[in-house]
Design an enzyme around this catalytic site. Structure first.
Site, mmCIF file in Angstrom:
data_model
loop_
_atom_site.group_PDB
_atom_site.id
_atom_site.type_symbol
_atom_site.label_atom_id
_atom_site.label_comp_id
_atom_site.label_asym_id
_atom_site.label_seq_id
_atom_site.Cartn_x
_atom_site.Cartn_y
_atom_site.Cartn_z
ATOM 1 N N HIS A 100 0.887 -1.169 0.000
ATOM 2 C CA HIS A 100 0.000 0.000 0.000
ATOM 3 C C HIS A 100 0.924 1.219 0.000
ATOM 4 O O HIS A 100 2.020 1.164 0.569
ATOM 5 C CB HIS A 100 -0.831 0.109 1.275
ATOM 6 N N ASP A 103 2.306 1.974 3.372
ATOM 7 C CA ASP A 103 3.244 0.999 3.958
ATOM 8 C C ASP A 103 4.672 1.442 3.676
ATOM 9 O O ASP A 103 5.599 1.105 4.412
ATOM 10 C CB ASP A 103 3.133 -0.394 3.316
ATOM 11 N N ASP A 295 -4.570 -13.837 -2.391
ATOM 12 C CA ASP A 295 -3.984 -13.473 -1.105
ATOM 13 C C ASP A 295 -4.003 -14.737 -0.260
ATOM 14 O O ASP A 295 -5.058 -15.203 0.195
ATOM 15 C CB ASP A 295 -4.764 -12.325 -0.438
HETATM 16 C C1 XUL Z 1 -7.696 -6.554 4.254
HETATM 17 C C2 XUL Z 1 -6.827 -6.975 3.156
HETATM 18 C C3 XUL Z 1 -5.957 -5.941 2.550
HETATM 19 C C4 XUL Z 1 -5.826 -6.039 1.073
HETATM 20 C C5 XUL Z 1 -5.069 -4.885 0.452
HETATM 21 O O1 XUL Z 1 -8.488 -7.549 4.771
HETATM 22 O O2 XUL Z 1 -6.822 -8.128 2.780
HETATM 23 O O3 XUL Z 1 -4.716 -6.002 3.174
HETATM 24 O O4 XUL Z 1 -5.191 -7.217 0.696
HETATM 25 O O5 XUL Z 1 -5.597 -3.665 0.779
HETATM 26 CO CO CO Z 2 -5.806 -9.158 1.302
#
Ligand code: XUL
Ligand code: CO
Length: 438
Positions: A100, A103, A295
């Site tokens: 981000h 960050d 993710d």
């Molecule tokens: C929040 C989340 C974030 C996104 C990026 O739950 O997963 O960290 O991956 O903004």
């Molecule tokens: Co995420």
């Protein structure tokens, strides 16, 4: 001072190894189904969890020291995090990172100064990337932490806040393109609502789409050829998040004509918060041609929030890799959006967490490839629907020629139809166990 001086470069030592700082399953060069493991599994480090988060929770201060020898809130600290991040990734053989905007640098009171800091840190990052070959998987803008976003960003009731969010997206895109990022993520953050008593849902959703359209137009104009991603999540921080799950996000993207530029970034813990399995949201994305990136984390099914744990569950990782292999791979990668537990606060814990996550996905890959090569699941599913391919009436239904009247006449002459055939769930679960533990 060498960062992480007491941590060796992490090597593959095989399943029997008892060395906590070695891979047991992740063998980067091993070829599975014609491709190296590291190509199947482009792992990424999440800047925020690994280099910024200290284990703070609602009840207590941080436990981990992430100062890396510099004072928090300074550009020295921002650079120290770059040094630490690259040393960390190199020791683990991780080739990508995700970030981000905030960050990377401490946010200033003035946007121009924040942007200047982003220019400075991205110069430094680029230098490190050139030295090491480490790449950027995706970037994003944090449009949820600052109090200005308490009512959302694209969905804010305030046009000024919307404009500020647009400025952050613009800069985050600039930096992503500068760093050669493969993708750009929109996670909803506070795009949602608490109560309909104060919310115009239609207006808010249209505004989110407006912001995304501006992002696409700007991104393409500066040479961004990668994918935009929506990362669905059903709740937290808002009670209702607009991008509830994969199916909802796909509907939204199609409604607003964004589906050619966007894919989905599916997070395991978000899927389970939505009441789905991780595999479900991966499958829904894949069959719609929108499985972009992952993710990689794990939730705790006994808790109702986003615990962002490092993946440990081999069944889930196998199911995930089964979907990824069937989809022909990802355009993105596997970002460990995961944090060590609050009580795991040492540098060694950071490495052991990534080793766990990488080994879990390596095992998932190995086992998913075995399931596919074994073929029993695919065969069963193919046979399960065979009546549509093998009978006259089935073929007619598939071709679109059959009418309700015709099917009704057919059914009247059928007598009672036979039961549709056993679903064989227990047998198939046993096939999975046989492959996992046989
Ligand atoms: C929040 C989340 C974030 C996104 C990026 O739950 O997963 O960290 O991956 O903004
Ligand atoms: Co995420």
């Amino acid at each position: 001072m060498e960062l992480f001086a007491n941590i060796p470069t992490i090597q593959y030592e095989g399943a029997k190894s008892k060395n906590p700082l070695a891979f047991r399953f992740y063998d980067a060069e091993r070829v599975i189904l014609g491709k190296k493991m590291k190509e199947h599994l482009p792992f990424a480090m999440a800047w925020w969890h690994n280099l910024c988060a200290t284990g703070t929770d609602m009840f207590g201060r941080g436990t981990a020291d992430k100062s890396f020898g510099a004072a928090e809130g300074t550009m020295e600290h921002a650079k120290a995090k770059v040094d630490a991040g690259f040393a960390f990734m190199q020791k683990l053989g991780i080739e990508y990172f995700c970030f981000h905007d905030v960050d990377l640098v401490p946010e200033a009171d003035d946007l121009k100064e924040t942007n200047r800091r982003l220019d400075e840190i991205s110069d430094y990052l680029l230098q490190k990337m050139q030295q090491t070959g480490i790449k950027c998987l995706w970037g994003t803008a944090n449009m949820f932490s600052n109090p200005r976003y308490c009512n959302g960003a694209g969905s804010s009731n305030s046009a000024d806040v919307f404009a500020f969010a647009a400025a952050q997206v613009k800069k985050a895109l600039d930096i992503t393109v500068k760093l050669g990022g493969k993708g750009y993520v929109f996670w909803g953050g506070r795009e949602g609502y608490e109560t309909l008593l104060n919310t115009d849902v239609k207006f808010e959703q249209e505004n989110i789409a407006r912001l995304m359209k501006m992002a696409v137009a700007y991104g393409r104009s500066i040479g961004f050829t990668g994918d935009f991603y929506i990362e669905p999540k059903p709740k937290e921080p808002m009670k209702h998040q607009y991008d509830f799950d994969a199916a909802t996000a796909i509907g939204f993207l199609r409604q607003y004509g964004l589906d050619k530029d966007f894919k989905l970034n599916i997070e395991a813990n978000h899927a389970t918060l939505a009441g789905h399995t991780f595999q479900h949201d991966l499958r829904i994305s894949a069959i719609n041609g929108m499985l972009g990136s992952i993710d990689a984390n794990q939730g705790d099914l006994l808790l109702g929030w986003d615990t962002d744990e490092f993946p440990f569950d081999v069944y889930t990782a196998t199911a995930c890799m089964y979907e990824v292999l069937k989809a022909g791979g990802l355009t993105g990668g596997f970002n460990f959006d995961a944090k060590t537990r609050r009580a795991s606060y040492t540098a060694e814990d950071m490495f052991e967490a990534f080793i766990l996550g990488m080994d879990t996905f390596a095992l998932g890959l190995i086992k998913a490839a075995e399931l596919i090569e074994d073929g029993r699941i695919d065969d069963f599913i193919a046979k399960r629907y065979a009546s549509y391919r093998e009978t006259e009436i089935g073929k007619k239904i598939l071709s679109g020629e059959a009418t309700l009247a015709e099917l009704s006449a057919y059914a009247e002459n059928m007598g009672a139809p036979e039961l549709p055939g056993s679903g064989k769930q227990e047998n198939l679960q046993s096939v999975v166990n046989g492959i996992l533990f046989g």
